[in-house]
Scaffold this motif. Structure first.
Motif, PDB file in Angstrom:
ATOM      1  N   SER A  37       0.896  -1.048   0.186  1.00  0.00           N
ATOM      2  CA  SER A  37      -0.518   0.259  -0.026  1.00  0.00           C
ATOM      3  C   SER A  37       1.290   1.475   0.242  1.00  0.00           C
ATOM      4  O   SER A  37       2.106   1.429   0.597  1.00  0.00           O
ATOM      5  N   GLY A  38       0.191   2.416  -0.431  1.00  0.00           N
ATOM      6  CA  GLY A  38       0.918   3.546  -0.360  1.00  0.00           C
ATOM      7  C   GLY A  38       2.647   3.322  -0.806  1.00  0.00           C
ATOM      8  O   GLY A  38       2.726   2.836  -2.144  1.00  0.00           O
ATOM      9  N   ASP A  39       2.954   4.920  -0.290  1.00  0.00           N
ATOM     10  CA  ASP A  39       4.198   4.851  -0.903  1.00  0.00           C
ATOM     11  C   ASP A  39       5.797   4.707  -0.216  1.00  0.00           C
ATOM     12  O   ASP A  39       4.908   4.392   0.863  1.00  0.00           O
ATOM     13  N   LEU A  40       7.135   4.174  -0.292  1.00  0.00           N
ATOM     14  CA  LEU A  40       7.707   4.294   0.591  1.00  0.00           C
ATOM     15  C   LEU A  40       8.937   5.449   0.509  1.00  0.00           C
ATOM     16  O   LEU A  40       9.322   5.343  -0.330  1.00  0.00           O
ATOM     17  N   GLY A  41      10.059   4.759   1.885  1.00  0.00           N
ATOM     18  CA  GLY A  41      11.400   5.343   1.832  1.00  0.00           C
ATOM     19  C   GLY A  41      11.426   7.033   2.888  1.00  0.00           C
ATOM     20  O   GLY A  41      11.589   8.214   2.470  1.00  0.00           O
ATOM     21  N   ALA A  42       9.659   7.532   2.751  1.00  0.00           N
ATOM     22  CA  ALA A  42       8.903   8.511   3.385  1.00  0.00           C
ATOM     23  C   ALA A  42       9.370   9.076   4.629  1.00  0.00           C
ATOM     24  O   ALA A  42      10.032  10.013   4.762  1.00  0.00           O
ATOM     25  N   ALA A  43       9.585   8.159   5.673  1.00  0.00           N
ATOM     26  CA  ALA A  43       9.417   8.527   6.812  1.00  0.00           C
ATOM     27  C   ALA A  43      10.897   8.818   7.289  1.00  0.00           C
ATOM     28  O   ALA A  43      11.503   9.156   7.833  1.00  0.00           O
ATOM     29  N   TYR A  44      11.933   7.696   6.177  1.00  0.00           N
ATOM     30  CA  TYR A  44      13.493   7.920   6.230  1.00  0.00           C
ATOM     31  C   TYR A  44      14.497   8.915   6.463  1.00  0.00           C
ATOM     32  O   TYR A  44      15.247   9.789   6.289  1.00  0.00           O
TER      33      TYR A  44
ATOM     34  N   PRO B 256       7.556  12.240  -5.366  1.00  0.00           N
ATOM     35  CA  PRO B 256       8.008  12.658  -5.702  1.00  0.00           C
ATOM     36  C   PRO B 256       9.078  13.896  -5.129  1.00  0.00           C
ATOM     37  O   PRO B 256      10.238  14.080  -4.771  1.00  0.00           O
ATOM     38  N   GLN B 257       8.611  13.572  -3.722  1.00  0.00           N
ATOM     39  CA  GLN B 257       9.989  14.084  -2.271  1.00  0.00           C
ATOM     40  C   GLN B 257      10.513  13.361  -2.141  1.00  0.00           C
ATOM     41  O   GLN B 257      11.308  13.547  -1.659  1.00  0.00           O
ATOM     42  N   VAL B 258      10.253  11.850  -1.732  1.00  0.00           N
ATOM     43  CA  VAL B 258      11.401  10.893  -1.756  1.00  0.00           C
ATOM     44  C   VAL B 258      12.426  11.273  -2.696  1.00  0.00           C
ATOM     45  O   VAL B 258      13.800  11.468  -2.550  1.00  0.00           O
TER      46      VAL B 258
ATOM     47  N   TYR C  86       5.927  16.856   3.276  1.00  0.00           N
ATOM     48  CA  TYR C  86       5.303  14.910   2.851  1.00  0.00           C
ATOM     49  C   TYR C  86       6.331  13.938   4.182  1.00  0.00           C
ATOM     50  O   TYR C  86       5.635  13.807   4.576  1.00  0.00           O
ATOM     51  N   ILE C  87       7.289  14.857   3.891  1.00  0.00           N
ATOM     52  CA  ILE C  87       8.338  12.976   4.562  1.00  0.00           C
ATOM     53  C   ILE C  87       8.173  13.836   5.857  1.00  0.00           C
ATOM     54  O   ILE C  87       8.857  12.493   6.358  1.00  0.00           O
ATOM     55  N   VAL C  88       8.470  14.549   6.494  1.00  0.00           N
ATOM     56  CA  VAL C  88       8.643  15.525   7.647  1.00  0.00           C
ATOM     57  C   VAL C  88       7.354  14.335   8.389  1.00  0.00           C
ATOM     58  O   VAL C  88       7.419  13.976   9.284  1.00  0.00           O
ATOM     59  N   GLU C  89       6.354  14.810   7.690  1.00  0.00           N
ATOM     60  CA  GLU C  89       5.185  14.007   8.389  1.00  0.00           C
ATOM     61  C   GLU C  89       5.010  12.729   8.173  1.00  0.00           C
ATOM     62  O   GLU C  89       3.967  12.116   9.115  1.00  0.00           O
TER      63      GLU C  89
END
Ligand code: ADP
Ligand code: MG
Length: 348
Positions: free
Chosen positions: A173-180, A269-271, A208-211
């Protein structure tokens, strides 16, 4: 970085333990019919009739799992609940209750704990769960928070890590790598702030990634979606440690192999742009980053028409016979064995 100089500082010792518990939990409401007795006695009382119960717990330690210099306590309370609910949903269960235990040093005023509990209350309201108990104690150093989540699932509807079969589709589901990547940005801004305390970071380009790092969500909606689509995954796990290690868990526990396609891994895209800025490979981040709290599952090929066009779901690979191993198929069409790198906690 995130501090509020106007806040008052009430000493926890002024309230005493019982006054503190009462103060922090007085707003909690009971909404689940399975909760017979919540906070206030020696134990909570639950009644699930003929349902099966799932139970999961996590312990978060200051300095190991969170850094209060950029993690607001309200977000920490929210995240501590959400990461546990994610484990409940990964069993295909409905989350119903949590208990929350905290160990606090006298460095924290009452107002800090109010913030923590405001985050817990928000999560309880959004995910429709009851807070039914916990424990409160002191700590000589930092803050510890442990959440136990309880859920219900009909017999034979639970989904284990063990059911994947060769030829099943691998879906995330969703997208990956943003939290890191969000964490990388926060760590960088913390380092800048140490050198120049007057600097104000502009986190807008990284919102987005910070959230995703500070305020993750559990994919309750995906459990509902799969039910609506009448798709029952053959195996499921939530992504807390990174795609690579979770795929390896599914494969080993189901005794299958896997081909994961690099070009199918969903990235925001932000990742991609932040990876370019930090000169990090985005595939490595998705494979090893962790804390995405997305659901990774396998489905039979017959379910392909039901999921193929869904914007919330990406088909990222196929399960194979165990003897064929676990591989990443790169954009250049080479096959690289999957490794569980992880990055957290026990890596010195
Ligand atoms: P005990 O002495 O049996 O451990 P406590 O005085 O610690 O009981 O707790 C009283 C009630 O408050 C219990 O229902 C307990 O589950 C609840 N409780 C204690 N600490 C917390 C907390 N940090 N968050 C939520 N509920 C709590
Ligand atoms: Mg107690």
């Amino acid at each position: 970085m995130i501090e509020d100089k106007n806040q008052s500082h009430t000493k926890i010792s002024d309230l005493g333990e019982f006054g503190l518990i009462d103060h922090l939990t007085k707003n909690f409401k009971i909404t689940q019919s399975s909760t017979i007795k919540g906070i206030g006695d020696d134990a909570a009382v639950l009644n699930f009739d003929d349902k099966q119960i799932v139970v999961t717990t996590d312990l978060l330690v200051e300095g190991v799992h969170f850094d209060l210099s950029y993690m607001p306590l309200k977000h920490l309370g929210y995240k501590a609940v959400v990461v546990n609910l994610s484990d409940v949903y990964a069993m295909n269960a409905k989350a119903t209750q949590v208990t929350v235990s905290i160990a606090v040093s006298n460095r924290f005023p009452l107002e800090a704990l109010e913030d923590l509990y405001a985050g817990i209350e928000t999560a309880a309201n959004i995910y429709n769960i009851d807070v039914i108990g916990g424990d409160t104690t002191s700590s000589n150093t930092g803050l510890l928070i442990s959440v136990t989540a309880i859920g219900e699932v009909n017999a034979n509807e639970e989904i284990y890590r063990t059911g994947a079969k060769p030829d099943n589709l691998l879906v995330v589901s969703g997208d990956l790598g943003a939290a890191y990547m969000g964490l990388q940005v926060l760590e960088r801004e913390k380092a800048v702030f140490k050198v120049n305390p007057n600097s104000q970071p502009d986190l807008e380009p990284y919102n987005y990634i910070v959230e995703r790092q500070l305020k993750p969500e559990a994919r309750k909606d995906i459990i509902t979606l799969l039910k609506d689509l009448e798709v029952k995954p053959t195996s499921m796990i939530d992504i807390s440690d990174g795609l690579s290690s979770e795929i390896i868990h599914l494969c080993k526990q189901s005794d299958v192999g896997c081909d994961l396609y690099e070009d199918k891994i969903p990235l925001d895209p932000q990742v991609i742009s932040t990876c370019e800025e930090f000169n990090i490979d985005s595939t490595t981040v998705a494979l090893n980053g962790g804390e995405d709290y997305e659901l990774l599952f396998t489905v039979s090929q017959a379910d392909f028409p039901k999921i193929k066009a869904n914007p919330n779901l990406s088909i990222i690979g196929y399960m194979k016979e165990a003897k064929e191993g676990m591989h990443l198929v790169t954009r250049a069409d080479s096959r690289i064995p999957l490794k569980a790198q992880g990055w957290k906690n026990f890596n010195a």
